[in-house]
Design an enzyme around this catalytic site. Sequence first.
Site, PDB file in Angstrom:
ATOM      1  N   TYR A 142     -59.221  11.821 -36.233  1.00 34.07           N
ATOM      2  CA  TYR A 142     -59.798  12.442 -36.808  1.00 34.07           C
ATOM      3  C   TYR A 142     -59.695  11.578 -38.926  1.00 34.07           C
ATOM      4  O   TYR A 142     -60.865  12.018 -38.808  1.00 34.07           O
ATOM      5  CB  TYR A 142     -58.986  13.748 -37.711  1.00 34.07           C
ATOM      6  N   LYS A 189     -49.804  10.515 -24.362  1.00 33.07           N
ATOM      7  CA  LYS A 189     -50.363  10.250 -23.582  1.00 33.07           C
ATOM      8  C   LYS A 189     -49.696   8.236 -23.377  1.00 33.07           C
ATOM      9  O   LYS A 189     -50.358   7.410 -23.241  1.00 33.07           O
ATOM     10  CB  LYS A 189     -51.696  10.426 -23.518  1.00 33.07           C
ATOM     11  N   ASP A 221     -51.685  15.825 -20.708  1.00 35.54           N
ATOM     12  CA  ASP A 221     -52.230  16.641 -19.297  1.00 35.54           C
ATOM     13  C   ASP A 221     -50.895  17.459 -18.776  1.00 35.54           C
ATOM     14  O   ASP A 221     -51.858  18.898 -18.022  1.00 35.54           O
ATOM     15  CB  ASP A 221     -53.100  15.561 -18.283  1.00 35.54           C
ATOM     16  N   ASP A 245     -54.424  20.001 -31.502  1.00 29.13           N
ATOM     17  CA  ASP A 245     -55.284  20.754 -31.954  1.00 29.13           C
ATOM     18  C   ASP A 245     -56.069  21.694 -30.520  1.00 29.13           C
ATOM     19  O   ASP A 245     -56.144  22.745 -30.788  1.00 29.13           O
ATOM     20  CB  ASP A 245     -56.382  19.915 -32.149  1.00 29.13           C
ATOM     21  N   ASP A 249     -54.704  25.895 -29.052  1.00 27.24           N
ATOM     22  CA  ASP A 249     -55.862  26.909 -29.482  1.00 27.24           C
ATOM     23  C   ASP A 249     -55.349  27.212 -27.320  1.00 27.24           C
ATOM     24  O   ASP A 249     -55.742  28.472 -27.508  1.00 27.24           O
ATOM     25  CB  ASP A 249     -56.887  26.201 -28.907  1.00 27.24           C
TER      26      ASP A 249
END
Length: 356
Positions: A142, A189, A221, A245, A249
């Site tokens: 970001y 990851k 994942d 993020d 959610d």
Amino acid sequence: MNKKILIVPGDGIGPEVTAVGKKVLDKIAEKFGHQFSYDEALIGHVAIEATGLPLPDETLTKMKASDAVLFGAVGHPKYDNDPSAKVRPEQGLLKMRKELGLYANLRPIKLFDELLDASSIKPEILKGADILFFRELTGDIYFGDKGRKNDGDTAYDVAEYSRYEVERIARKAFDAARTRNKKVCSVDKANVLETSRLWREVVQKIALEYPDVEIEHQFVDATAMLLIKDPKRFDVVVTANLFGDILTDEASQIAGSMGMLASASIGDGTGVYEPIHGSAHDITGKGVANPLASVLSAALLLDISFGLKAESEAVINAVDLVLKAGFRTRDIADASTPANMILGTEAMGAEVLSRI
Ligand code: NAD
């Protein structure tokens, strides 16, 4: 206890739900003998309209001078439909996080038993799930270098993390785990990304300082899958900005409704407490918004910024009792909810207040 709380309602349903959150803080002060003083400030679209800026200096100064901030939401359809707008409400949010050094976003995911049926996940898989997410908030893809290459047809966003950035959020997560079930799951990851390899190396090192806390590492994942398959296996989850993020959610669906979830953004100074939902312009001004996410944000504020555990529990218990009594707002009602038990924003707030 004497504390200064800044109320920053923002846009859309922000003012409606934050008014209820503030009343809850008032009630707690009255019941437990604290003195909370309040000020109010602008952010988002309302701030742009009044001053031309999404986060006016005056708001930032007031934030820094407060002990905690109770925040509503920012956003307006005008900007959602105009991606080229140069000044945008969300810029206020990003600047606030940067200026206040809010590097950790905490999101408790816990379903009230009464709402088990409101989730799209089977009740037997869900019952007892209680997860606390720590999402890193100021690094990653970001904030790295971003742009287009010469031909304009290739774009890039650079992900970056420093050892220091990972260390400080990892410590927050381990500290929190000590007050809970003493398990941390660090999500990365590391099979593909160099930032994740640094992340894992640093978390492994910090874990040595917490021999009483169990640590596991999962790939992002696999975590996306496990959250749905077996949410009860998690206690504290700590992860980078982008993964956090998306995963938070996903996890919010465990709790059934956006109107129920609170979050805290903390760093080394003033903490900011807010519902995870946005400004919800489709229901603004109708008096139907669910205020419980703001109420639970107030509970988080009491616990994290002021260390008032019993006061925080009193708020959460009141919400639990209201749900047990059968009261619902429209978003958490179902076909079996009698019409007279479906309350508007203020009436729901009054039910909570009467049970504190
Ligand atoms: P949203 O969260 O505002 O709304 C999504 C859906 O959930 C809507 O149907 C809404 O009516 C419902 N909903 C949300 N909160 C509710 C509540 N308390 N009670 C009952 N129903 C509720 O998300 P969106 O529609 O994607 O975004 C609207 C605006 O909010 C956009 O401008 C977006 O940029 C902004 N936004 C801001 C934040 C923030 O301030 N932190 C977060 C997300 C979105």
